[in-house]
Write a protein that holds these residues in place. Structure first.
Motif, short mmCIF file in Angstrom:
data_model
loop_
_atom_site.label_atom_id
_atom_site.label_comp_id
_atom_site.label_asym_id
_atom_site.label_seq_id
_atom_site.Cartn_x
_atom_site.Cartn_y
_atom_site.Cartn_z
N VAL A 260 -7.32 14.72 10.47
CA VAL A 260 -5.88 14.93 10.37
C VAL A 260 -5.51 16.32 10.89
N GLU A 261 -6.37 17.29 10.66
CA GLU A 261 -6.09 18.65 11.15
C GLU A 261 -6.02 18.71 12.68
N THR A 262 -6.70 17.79 13.37
CA THR A 262 -6.66 17.79 14.84
C THR A 262 -5.41 17.10 15.38
N ILE A 263 -4.69 16.38 14.53
CA ILE A 263 -3.47 15.68 14.96
C ILE A 263 -2.31 16.68 14.96
N PRO A 264 -1.53 16.75 16.03
CA PRO A 264 -0.35 17.64 16.01
C PRO A 264 0.50 17.39 14.77
N ILE A 265 1.00 18.45 14.18
CA ILE A 265 1.73 18.35 12.91
C ILE A 265 2.86 17.32 12.98
N ASN A 266 3.60 17.32 14.08
CA ASN A 266 4.74 16.40 14.20
C ASN A 266 4.33 14.94 14.36
N ASN A 267 3.03 14.71 14.60
CA ASN A 267 2.53 13.34 14.77
C ASN A 267 1.85 12.78 13.53
N ARG A 268 1.81 13.54 12.47
CA ARG A 268 1.10 13.10 11.26
C ARG A 268 1.97 12.16 10.43
N LYS A 269 2.36 11.08 11.08
CA LYS A 269 3.28 10.11 10.49
C LYS A 269 2.76 8.70 10.73
N LEU A 270 2.98 7.84 9.77
CA LEU A 270 2.44 6.48 9.85
C LEU A 270 3.53 5.43 9.76
N VAL A 271 3.52 4.51 10.70
CA VAL A 271 4.29 3.28 10.61
C VAL A 271 3.28 2.15 10.71
N THR A 272 3.16 1.36 9.66
CA THR A 272 2.19 0.29 9.62
C THR A 272 2.88 -1.04 9.37
N TYR A 273 2.17 -2.13 9.64
CA TYR A 273 2.73 -3.44 9.33
C TYR A 273 2.69 -3.67 7.83
N HIS A 274 1.50 -3.55 7.25
CA HIS A 274 1.33 -3.71 5.81
C HIS A 274 1.26 -2.33 5.18
N ASP A 275 1.88 -2.16 4.03
CA ASP A 275 2.01 -0.83 3.43
C ASP A 275 0.75 -0.48 2.64
N SER A 276 -0.31 -0.10 3.36
CA SER A 276 -1.61 0.14 2.73
C SER A 276 -1.92 1.62 2.48
N PHE A 277 -1.13 2.52 3.04
CA PHE A 277 -1.52 3.93 3.08
C PHE A 277 -0.76 4.81 2.08
N ALA A 278 -0.23 4.19 1.03
CA ALA A 278 0.57 4.94 0.06
C ALA A 278 -0.23 6.00 -0.67
N TYR A 279 -1.53 5.76 -0.91
CA TYR A 279 -2.38 6.73 -1.61
C TYR A 279 -3.18 7.58 -0.62
N PHE A 280 -3.35 7.07 0.59
CA PHE A 280 -4.04 7.81 1.65
C PHE A 280 -3.21 8.99 2.13
N ALA A 281 -1.95 8.73 2.46
CA ALA A 281 -1.11 9.73 3.13
C ALA A 281 -0.95 11.03 2.34
N PRO A 282 -0.59 11.00 1.06
CA PRO A 282 -0.39 12.27 0.34
C PRO A 282 -1.67 13.08 0.18
N ARG A 283 -2.82 12.41 0.12
CA ARG A 283 -4.06 13.17 -0.02
C ARG A 283 -4.39 13.93 1.26
N TYR A 284 -4.17 13.30 2.40
CA TYR A 284 -4.66 13.89 3.65
C TYR A 284 -3.57 14.55 4.49
N GLY A 285 -2.38 14.71 3.92
CA GLY A 285 -1.35 15.46 4.61
C GLY A 285 -0.60 14.69 5.66
N MET A 286 -0.41 13.39 5.42
CA MET A 286 0.37 12.57 6.34
C MET A 286 1.58 11.98 5.60
N THR A 287 2.50 11.42 6.36
CA THR A 287 3.71 10.83 5.78
C THR A 287 3.86 9.40 6.25
#
Length: 322
Positions: free
Chosen positions: A191-218
């Motif tokens: 995640v640190e290698t991803i540009p800050i403005n790109n650390r965003k997720l749009v998924t089909y199924h909402d699977s990343f609700a617990y992933f995103a806050p831990r690793y600094g994504m939205t």
């Protein structure tokens, strides 16, 4: 044939028969604990900790939508025979649990990992799992910190069920936890290698609700509605608008949730569509493991969002022998 040779042969065959009989009796008296699990990631974690000392069957086939899965008649015998039933919980496996409660042995424990890992006030509700429906987002296993707690709970309960092999369960769990710790650190690096403005997720199924806050994504949006149908035209228009406003460079789907609408959204929003992320389907060998699934996810996700996919290069995705 000489009489002495016949007697010797009969005695030898009798001895073999008696040895096999004793072995069968010993196996019946001391069988391996029979563990029934639900989704593939949990099945794999249980197998890695239990090793050769347990027999495991996963009720939900790999690649099946766990939210809409209904047990089949043959699953009744499987659940009846279980010495322990290990599921994710948080309302993910309700039809299976309803059946298990009816047919399981009285002493058989049903272990709901998610309910033992996360306090109710920390359950996540979102677009696909709205609070008004009463069912929280159950996808805890995409957060490796929570998976490590899963592993501890599984180790403790297998040791209680089968104390004779407690040392082995502890050793296997320690090995797995060390691997999970390295995976957790690698995800942060990715995640640190991803540009800050790109650390965003749009998924089909909402699977990343617990992933995103831990690793600094939205999580910006999930396309699939709460009833697991396809989104309507107005919902699609809204999601396209969100993608354009937030500058998301890619959107993600999976083979478990095929959807032509994702291609349409990507085309209209002028972003990449990646359909290879996995919520709970394990990859093919040689990395047919939960860690292998997460490693693949991070390689794909990181590259699509403009990061460095080599961040997962040193992850050991192999299974402990089972």
């Amino acid at each position: 044939m000489p009489v002495n040779l016949c007697i010797t042969l009969v005695l030898a065959l009798t001895l073999i028969f008696l040895q096999n009989l004793l072995l069968a009796a010993d196996t019946q008296q001391h069988p391996k604990p029979f563990i029934v699990t639900s989704v593939s990631p949990i099945t794999n974690i249980v197998r890695n900790i239990g090793g050769t000392h347990i027999h495991v069957i996963g009720i939900v086939p790999d690649g099946t939508d766990s939210h809409t899965f209904e047990p089949i008649p043959s699953d009744i015998k499987t659940l009846q025979a279980a010495d322990m039933i290990i599921v994710n919980g948080l309302d993910l496996e309700l039809p299976t649990l309803k059946l298990a409660e009816k047919v399981k042995k009285t002493k058989t424990t049903i272990l709901r990992l998610g309910n033992r890992t996360l306090r109710e006030e920390d359950w996540q509700y979102d677009f696909s799992f709205p609070r008004e429906h009463g069912h929280p987002n159950p996808h805890l296993w995409l957060n490796i910190e929570l998976v490590m707690r899963y592993a501890e709970i599984i180790k403790e309960n297998l040791s209680t069920l089968d104390p004779a092999n407690k040392e082995s369960y502890q050793k296997n769990a320690a090995t797995l936890l060390a691997k999970l710790q390295k995976l957790d650190q690698a995800i942060f690096r990715c995640v640190e290698t991803i540009p800050i403005n790109n650390r965003k997720l749009v998924t089909y199924h909402d699977s990343f609700a617990y992933f995103a806050p831990r690793y600094g994504m939205t999580v910006i949006a999930a396309v699939q509605p709460a009833d697991f149908s396809e989104p309507g035209p107005q919902e699609v228009i809204g999601i396209i608008k969100q993608i354009k406003e937030t500058g998301v460079p890619a959107i993600f789907g999976s083979e478990v949730f095929p959807s032509k609408v994702m291609e349409q959204i990507a085309r209209e929003a002028n972003v990449k569509f990646i359909d290879q992320l996995s919520d709970d389907e394990l990859p093919a060998s040689p990395n047919h493991s939960f860690i292998g699934m997460m490693t693949n996810n991070m390689t794909i996700l990181t590259e699509a969002l403009g990061g460095n996919p080599t961040c997962t290069a040193n992850i050991d995705a192999s299974n402990i022998a089972f």
